[in-house]
Scaffold this motif. Structure first.
Motif, PDB file in Angstrom:
ATOM      1  N   ASP A 148      33.540  34.107  37.968  1.00 46.00           N
ATOM      2  CA  ASP A 148      34.439  33.170  38.634  1.00 46.00           C
ATOM      3  C   ASP A 148      35.111  33.866  39.813  1.00 46.00           C
ATOM      4  O   ASP A 148      35.986  34.696  39.633  1.00 46.00           O
ATOM      5  N   ASN A 199      38.913  34.673  38.588  1.00 49.63           N
ATOM      6  CA  ASN A 199      39.182  35.195  37.242  1.00 49.63           C
ATOM      7  C   ASN A 199      38.162  36.226  36.793  1.00 49.63           C
ATOM      8  O   ASN A 199      38.226  36.694  35.664  1.00 49.63           O
ATOM      9  N   ASN A 227      38.610  26.665  32.456  1.00 44.63           N
ATOM     10  CA  ASN A 227      38.087  27.233  33.697  1.00 44.63           C
ATOM     11  C   ASN A 227      37.089  26.309  34.381  1.00 44.63           C
ATOM     12  O   ASN A 227      35.971  26.110  33.909  1.00 44.63           O
TER      13      ASN A 227
END
Length: 98
Positions: free
Chosen positions: A20, A41, A54
């Protein structure tokens, strides 16, 4: 629901992860979604994706489901959970919780 569909269909495994970087590339010209409030992240696995809700992870899973099984597959799965409109056009009645 996207995670369950991904696991049951075989589009992902429990150890599937994504990197991510704060964006998701929809694969279309100039169509990159930015998640500025979440930021990058790093590596996200299924457990962390659920904990953080997420977006890049679940969008990647949704894309894999679509690529492997077609555009309607996630919608058909949602219908099994009583969500949305069936691919036949039927609308599921909402439950009255009062």
């Amino acid at each position: 629901m996207t995670a369950i569909e991904g696991l049951e269909s075989g589009a992902i495994t429990p150890d599937f992860g994504v990197d991510d970087n704060g964006t998701f590339d929809k694969g279309e010209k100039n169509n990159i979604v930015h998640f500025d409030s979440d930021g990058a992240n790093g590596y996200i696995d299924l457990t962390t994706a659920i904990q953080k809700s997420n977006n890049p992870y679940f969008m990647t899973v949704g894309k894999r489901i679509r690529d492997y099984f077609g555009d309607d597959n996630l919608a058909k799965y949602a219908w099994k959970f009583g969500l949305g409109v069936s691919t036949s056009g039927n609308v599921k009645a909402s439950k009255n919780w009062s």
